[in-house]
Design a protein around this motif. Structure first.
Motif, PDB file in Angstrom:
ATOM      1  N   ARG A  59     130.429 -21.375 -59.416  1.00  0.00           N
ATOM      2  CA  ARG A  59     129.345 -21.949 -58.607  1.00  0.00           C
ATOM      3  C   ARG A  59     128.432 -22.737 -59.555  1.00  0.00           C
ATOM      4  NH1 ARG A  59     124.413 -19.268 -56.318  1.00  0.00           N
ATOM      5  NH2 ARG A  59     123.733 -20.581 -54.571  1.00  0.00           N
ATOM      6  N   ASN A 114     122.739 -20.416 -50.608  1.00  0.00           N
ATOM      7  CA  ASN A 114     123.197 -19.438 -51.591  1.00  0.00           C
ATOM      8  C   ASN A 114     124.687 -19.125 -51.524  1.00  0.00           C
ATOM      9  OD1 ASN A 114     120.811 -18.884 -53.115  1.00  0.00           O
ATOM     10  ND2 ASN A 114     119.955 -17.903 -51.300  1.00  0.00           N
ATOM     11  N   SER A 115     125.353 -19.616 -50.503  1.00  0.00           N
ATOM     12  CA  SER A 115     126.809 -19.476 -50.469  1.00  0.00           C
ATOM     13  C   SER A 115     127.514 -20.791 -50.818  1.00  0.00           C
ATOM     14  CB  SER A 115     127.268 -19.002 -49.087  1.00  0.00           C
ATOM     15  OG  SER A 115     126.914 -19.952 -48.095  1.00  0.00           O
TER      16      SER A 115
END
Length: 449
Positions: A59, A114-115
């Motif tokens: 990420r 946040n994903s």
């Protein structure tokens, strides 16, 4: 026809790959620096790093000092990775411009992202969202234009990710701060005038620095002058000599335009011209310097200029938006804009070095920072300002100043403040850089009466 120096291009690719590999394999709480000269393709390298991080299943957050830089990265990343979703996290008063929007770009608040796997925003916004616990940590943080980010920007995002890649141009203008009496923090870890890279290297001296050996913007004629801004950083042009051409129609009009024609022809063939008005101390917005710059711009287009480069086989007409005049002060900018408007040359961009930082033009006309000064100071000696002015062009740069300007950086440099724990001296660095640039422009010197 071969257009690129393949050896330089391959070295640059290997350097970028090594920097990316170093950050991906680094232990937690480590950073890697990628230093580049002007026009090296730093933002493209950031995109390459994003792709590598996503292949590794990480990420990623990509941060920039300004909104405009973030907008540009959003569209560039979306175009390079059409199957990836690019999430832009704006401040409450900011909206992504229409020309940066793509089908795979979304704009949302930090707490809703946040994903998401690829986040883009300014250092201020991402740092603020993380401090408020709206944005959870990511696996890797990539900072574009890291030499433009000050220590405050960097501390905001310090614990957003365990691994950081800081990519930037060490020759650019140093960051500034609105903090009063900022020099009182010189030599301390919280110095607000340190760049993000300086923060890392001061606190972690073993941080690896990967220096890109390439400039894609400048051609080989520009490198000898531009290298004065990067004394410990060898590099070369990606494009081969003789690939780029600025062609002008034969001059007509006799001696009335002799200075302008001499400067234009010198710049078209050598890539540089340094036009010097007679010596004399003048006001900041000197009418004579402004008039000469406008005459140069007008004469350039009167001679039906065409440019040809590695991007196309046919020459094309040079357009007003291909040309910029770069200055140090807003009153110089205002005077020039008024005179260009009167000459019906409104399409030419006029702005300060701060505003043109990061941009590219085919031809640059530069109002020298020292032009007509009685004495020098830290602002006008700033090597980053001169670097930005003289590294925006792809084909030619014409510098305009006065004959006595070079005398301002001859002899013994002036005394400058010193601070415990702080070894850098921007004024002294600027003194020697200006002296070196004057020396390297000597062969392109043209006297204007």
């Amino acid at each position: 026809m071969t257009t690129y120096n393949e050896s330089v291009v391959e070295q640059a690719k290997a350097t970028v790959d090594a920097a990316i590999e170093a950050v991906l394999t680094a232990p937690p709480n480590r950073a890697v620096v990628g230093a580049a000269p002007a026009g090296a393709g730093k933002s493209y390298a950031i995109g390459t790093a994003v792709q590598a991080a996503r292949r590794a299943g990480l990420r990623v957050a990509v941060a920039t000092p300004t909104n405009d830089q973030a907008f540009s990265l959003v569209s560039a990343l979306a175009d390079r990775m059409p199957k990836e979703k690019i999430t832009f996290i704006p401040a409450s008063s900011v909206e992504l411009p229409v020309d940066s929007r793509r089908g795979n770009v979304i704009e949302r608040k930090a707490r809703d992202a946040n994903s998401d796997k690829i986040l883009v925003g300014t250092l201020n916004k991402l740092g603020d969202a993380h401090a408020r616990e709206d944005l959870t940590p990511v696996d890797i943080l990539l900072i574009d234009e890291a030499y433009q980010a000050n220590s405050v920007h960097y501390y905001l995002v310090g614990d957003l990710a365990p691994r950081h890649l800081l990519m930037g141009d060490s020759g650019q203008l140093a960051p500034f701060t609105t903090a009063p009496e900022a020099d009182r923090w010189r030599g301390l870890r919280e110095d607000p005038l340190m760049t993000a890279v300086e923060v890392v290297r001061r606190n972690h001296p073993s941080t690896p620095v990967h220096r890109l050996p390439i400039t894609r913007r400048l051609d080989p004629r520009a490198v000898p002058v531009a290298s004065a801004f990067y004394p410990d950083h060898p590099f070369d042009a990606a494009v081969l000599p003789g690939v780029r051409h600025l062609r002008l129609q034969a001059a007509a009009g006799g001696r009335a335009n002799a200075v302008e024609d001499a400067a234009l022809e010198r710049a078209a063939t050598a890539g540089w011209a340094h036009v010097e008005l007679p010596s004399g101390a003048v006001i900041t917005a000197d009418p004579a310097t402004a008039s000469l710059l406008v005459r140069l711009a007008a004469r350039l287009f009167r001679r039906t200029p065409k440019v040809q480069c590695e991007n196309g086989q046919k020459a094309r007409d040079l357009q007003p938006f291909d040309v910029a005049i770069v200055v140090s002060h807003n009153d110089q900018k205002d005077l020039l804009r008024a005179e260009l408007s009167a000459a019906r040359l409104e399409g030419i961009r006029v702005d300060t070095a701060n505003k043109l930082q990061g941009l590219t033009f085919e031809v640059i006309l530069a109002w020298h920072p020292l032009a007509g000064l009685m004495d020098v100071d830290e602002f006008h000696l700033d090597p980053g300002r001169l670097c930005v002015m003289l590294t925006r062009h792809r084909h030619a740069c014409i510098v305009v100043g006065r004959a006595a300007d070079r005398e301002l950086v001859q002899g013994i440099p002036p005394a400058t403040p010193s601070y415990v724990g702080w070894d850098m001296n921007p004024s002294l660095d600027g003194w020697y850089v200006h002296e070196a640039v004057f020396r390297r422009l000597e062969a392109h010197r043209i006297k204007a009466s």
